[in-house]
Design an enzyme around this catalytic site. Sequence first.
Site, PDB file in Angstrom:
ATOM      1  N   ALA A  20       0.800  -1.227   0.000  1.00 24.72           N
ATOM      2  CA  ALA A  20       0.000   0.000   0.000  1.00 24.72           C
ATOM      3  C   ALA A  20       0.830   1.272   0.000  1.00 24.72           C
ATOM      4  O   ALA A  20       0.332   2.335  -0.375  1.00 24.72           O
ATOM      5  CB  ALA A  20      -0.930   0.010   1.210  1.00 24.72           C
ATOM      6  N   ASP A  74       4.618   3.335  -4.841  1.00 30.39           N
ATOM      7  CA  ASP A  74       4.282   4.406  -5.763  1.00 30.39           C
ATOM      8  C   ASP A  74       3.002   4.159  -6.548  1.00 30.39           C
ATOM      9  O   ASP A  74       2.139   5.019  -6.670  1.00 30.39           O
ATOM     10  CB  ASP A  74       5.440   4.545  -6.760  1.00 30.39           C
ATOM     11  CG  ASP A  74       5.969   5.954  -6.780  1.00 30.39           C
ATOM     12  OD1 ASP A  74       5.895   6.602  -5.720  1.00 30.39           O
ATOM     13  OD2 ASP A  74       6.417   6.382  -7.856  1.00 30.39           O
ATOM     14  N   TYR A 120      -2.145  -0.704 -20.381  1.00 32.55           N
ATOM     15  CA  TYR A 120      -2.459  -0.126 -21.686  1.00 32.55           C
ATOM     16  C   TYR A 120      -3.799  -0.620 -22.221  1.00 32.55           C
ATOM     17  O   TYR A 120      -4.461   0.080 -22.979  1.00 32.55           O
ATOM     18  CB  TYR A 120      -1.307  -0.363 -22.681  1.00 32.55           C
ATOM     19  CG  TYR A 120      -0.387   0.832 -22.678  1.00 32.55           C
ATOM     20  CD1 TYR A 120       0.297   1.169 -21.506  1.00 32.55           C
ATOM     21  CD2 TYR A 120      -0.268   1.668 -23.779  1.00 32.55           C
ATOM     22  CE1 TYR A 120       1.079   2.302 -21.447  1.00 32.55           C
ATOM     23  CE2 TYR A 120       0.517   2.811 -23.722  1.00 32.55           C
ATOM     24  CZ  TYR A 120       1.180   3.118 -22.563  1.00 32.55           C
ATOM     25  OH  TYR A 120       1.933   4.255 -22.508  1.00 32.55           O
ATOM     26  N   GLY A 174      -6.374  -0.772 -20.606  1.00 30.70           N
ATOM     27  CA  GLY A 174      -7.427   0.028 -19.988  1.00 30.70           C
ATOM     28  C   GLY A 174      -7.518   1.426 -20.581  1.00 30.70           C
ATOM     29  O   GLY A 174      -8.372   2.210 -20.189  1.00 30.70           O
ATOM     30  N   HIS A 226       3.006  -3.700 -23.403  1.00 33.82           N
ATOM     31  CA  HIS A 226       2.110  -2.633 -23.868  1.00 33.82           C
ATOM     32  C   HIS A 226       1.990  -2.580 -25.400  1.00 33.82           C
ATOM     33  O   HIS A 226       0.898  -2.561 -25.950  1.00 33.82           O
ATOM     34  CB  HIS A 226       2.583  -1.270 -23.353  1.00 33.82           C
ATOM     35  CG  HIS A 226       2.717  -1.195 -21.859  1.00 33.82           C
ATOM     36  ND1 HIS A 226       1.948  -1.962 -21.008  1.00 33.82           N
ATOM     37  CD2 HIS A 226       3.525  -0.459 -21.063  1.00 33.82           C
ATOM     38  CE1 HIS A 226       2.282  -1.674 -19.752  1.00 33.82           C
ATOM     39  NE2 HIS A 226       3.241  -0.777 -19.759  1.00 33.82           N
ATOM     40  N   ARG A 256       0.447   3.974 -36.002  1.00 31.14           N
ATOM     41  CA  ARG A 256       0.387   4.588 -37.323  1.00 31.14           C
ATOM     42  C   ARG A 256       0.254   3.510 -38.383  1.00 31.14           C
ATOM     43  O   ARG A 256       1.047   2.570 -38.426  1.00 31.14           O
ATOM     44  CB  ARG A 256       1.640   5.416 -37.586  1.00 31.14           C
ATOM     45  CG  ARG A 256       1.625   6.722 -36.804  1.00 31.14           C
ATOM     46  CD  ARG A 256       2.857   7.543 -37.051  1.00 31.14           C
ATOM     47  NE  ARG A 256       2.718   8.823 -36.382  1.00 31.14           N
ATOM     48  CZ  ARG A 256       2.411   9.967 -37.003  1.00 31.14           C
ATOM     49  NH1 ARG A 256       2.250  10.003 -38.311  1.00 31.14           N
ATOM     50  NH2 ARG A 256       2.270  11.081 -36.320  1.00 31.14           N
ATOM     51  N   LEU A 299      -6.703  10.921 -40.108  1.00 28.74           N
ATOM     52  CA  LEU A 299      -6.384  10.227 -41.350  1.00 28.74           C
ATOM     53  C   LEU A 299      -5.796  11.235 -42.315  1.00 28.74           C
ATOM     54  O   LEU A 299      -6.410  12.265 -42.602  1.00 28.74           O
ATOM     55  CB  LEU A 299      -7.677   9.633 -41.924  1.00 28.74           C
ATOM     56  CG  LEU A 299      -7.573   8.870 -43.239  1.00 28.74           C
ATOM     57  CD1 LEU A 299      -6.697   7.631 -43.095  1.00 28.74           C
ATOM     58  CD2 LEU A 299      -8.969   8.463 -43.708  1.00 28.74           C
TER      59      LEU A 299
HETATM   60  C1  BG6 Z   1       4.858   1.206 -17.172  1.00 31.65           C
HETATM   61  C2  BG6 Z   1       6.351   1.177 -17.333  1.00 31.65           C
HETATM   62  O1  BG6 Z   1       4.334  -0.061 -17.414  1.00 31.65           O
HETATM   63  O2  BG6 Z   1       4.306   2.115 -18.101  1.00 31.65           O
HETATM   64  C3  BG6 Z   1       6.925   2.568 -17.185  1.00 31.65           C
HETATM   65  O3  BG6 Z   1       6.912   0.304 -16.365  1.00 31.65           O
HETATM   66  C4  BG6 Z   1       6.238   3.557 -18.082  1.00 31.65           C
HETATM   67  O4  BG6 Z   1       8.316   2.544 -17.454  1.00 31.65           O
HETATM   68  C5  BG6 Z   1       4.737   3.453 -17.926  1.00 31.65           C
HETATM   69  O5  BG6 Z   1       6.672   4.851 -17.746  1.00 31.65           O
HETATM   70  C6  BG6 Z   1       4.004   4.308 -18.960  1.00 31.65           C
HETATM   71  O6  BG6 Z   1       2.638   4.323 -18.659  1.00 31.65           O
HETATM   72  P1  BG6 Z   1       1.749   5.559 -19.082  1.00 31.65           P
HETATM   73  O7  BG6 Z   1       0.362   5.120 -18.757  1.00 31.65           O
HETATM   74  O8  BG6 Z   1       2.214   6.719 -18.306  1.00 31.65           O
HETATM   75  O9  BG6 Z   1       1.979   5.738 -20.559  1.00 31.65           O
END
Ligand code: BG6
Length: 489
Positions: free
Chosen positions: A13, A16, A180, A182, A241, A347, A385
């Site tokens: 908890a 960061d 990502y 989400g 991601h 892109r 586009l």
């Molecule tokens: C995290 C990575 O998964 O995604 C980080 O560990 C990165 O290094 C972050 O900064 C980026 O997430 P966002 O949502 O800020 O694009």
Amino acid sequence: SGESTVSITVVGASGDLAKKKIFPALFALFYEGCLPKHFTIFGYARSKMTDEELRNMICGNLSCRISQRESCDDKMKYFLSKCFYHSGQYNSDADFKQLDNKLKMHEKDRLANRLFYLSIPPNIFIDVARCVSHSSASTQGWTRVIVEKPFGRDSESSAELTRGLTQFLTEEQIYRIDHYLGKELVENLSVLRFSNLVFEPLWSRQYIRNVQFLFSEDFGTEGRGGYFDNYGIIRDIMQNHLLQMLALFAMEPPVTLDAEDVRNEKVKVLRSMRKLHLEDTVLGQYKCQMRGNVRIPGYTEDKTVPSNSITPTFAAAALFIDNARWDGVPFLMKAGKALHNRRTEIRVQFRHVPGNLYKWSFGADLDQATNELVIRVQPDESIYLKINNKIPGLGMRLDRSNLNLQFANRYSEEIPDAYERLLLDAIEGERRLFIRSDELDAAWAIFTPLLKELETRKVAPELYPYGSRGPIGAYYLAAKYNMRWGDMN
Ligand code: BG6
């Protein structure tokens, strides 16, 4: 009674992620009326803290979308009154048993559902999974566990982690987050593709020349070097991601939008991908740069990073999907820290119009005339586009202009944070945006050969100045496939 309750325990908890993302997302869900009527939130960590101290720690990061101050303050107070803290070790069944006792007091005689968010380093995932499964064994409702990357460092360690977790939890209980998935524009990808006649038929090798997945940040690893140096940009951004966005972009149409149908298609496309090797990869690492009189330190000057580190903070790669739809189409990825801007986009560069009647107006450079579809995931969410258009006037001059959908202009609705959507889905048992274990295996299979090669051959990255556009090698990688990075124009 027939009522149910959900308790959400954030393990780790004081970290960061918990402070910046998880607690604020939970509050946003509460604020929007999305949390169930009966809920309790627990922070769990090793340090000693009172409930009040936890509340003070998190309240600074909570914010109300629409600032109707009064109701906002009330809601914040109510929310904080539902937040508690329990201090314990991460591997202690006894400590988790005490947490269980506290949870039971809040759950009363209601049907008890429990969500655990493991916001902790991966080397203690399995201990916590064990403690959670033991201490929640007697609850009548569901128990779900959210875990977040790193899921291992390669195929073997990832499989080992999965084996460890599934000793104590079923695959259905494990929610692997890739935040990502989400993000609003990532969720929108399948709408764009599958509900627009002007795009759907073009989505193949016949009309698409290449697809690019671009990620850049304008800051380095400041303070996170300890984690980052063990993983590097390929594991931090690409393997998860960017690859997730690629899978959604390139998968076949799923039978339905149900979690299993969608994830089946993602696994299929990932399994059709060629394994990545060194010759299709460019690595970079940022070095110091002067900004006026100020010297911005390079990656290896970070105190948490070994001074001789060769961990890449930038990578570019060309990937291929060996199936009928995408045969021969390069899927390019580029990801880097400490670059000139912060941006994530997809892109899509289309082929030339055969026999283009206007090709004379583009000089020798027909590439300037190709249509390009840009999906800007962040910031300034938009879809545009690039089309060829006549410049008004009596003559015949063409230029490339944008059909532009900027979300901030078009919609008054706010874009939720990725963690809000994912937490809500986990509470509702919607698994579509979480990574299934076979999906994870397929993702690692693509990158593991490269990662092994990098490690055994100790490949040194090309240095690039902090705040630049990255190493020149990326340009040559694109040129090798007769293409240009869309963000370099
Ligand atoms: C995290 C990575 O998964 O995604 C980080 O560990 C990165 O290094 C972050 O900064 C980026 O997430 P966002 O949502 O800020 O694009």
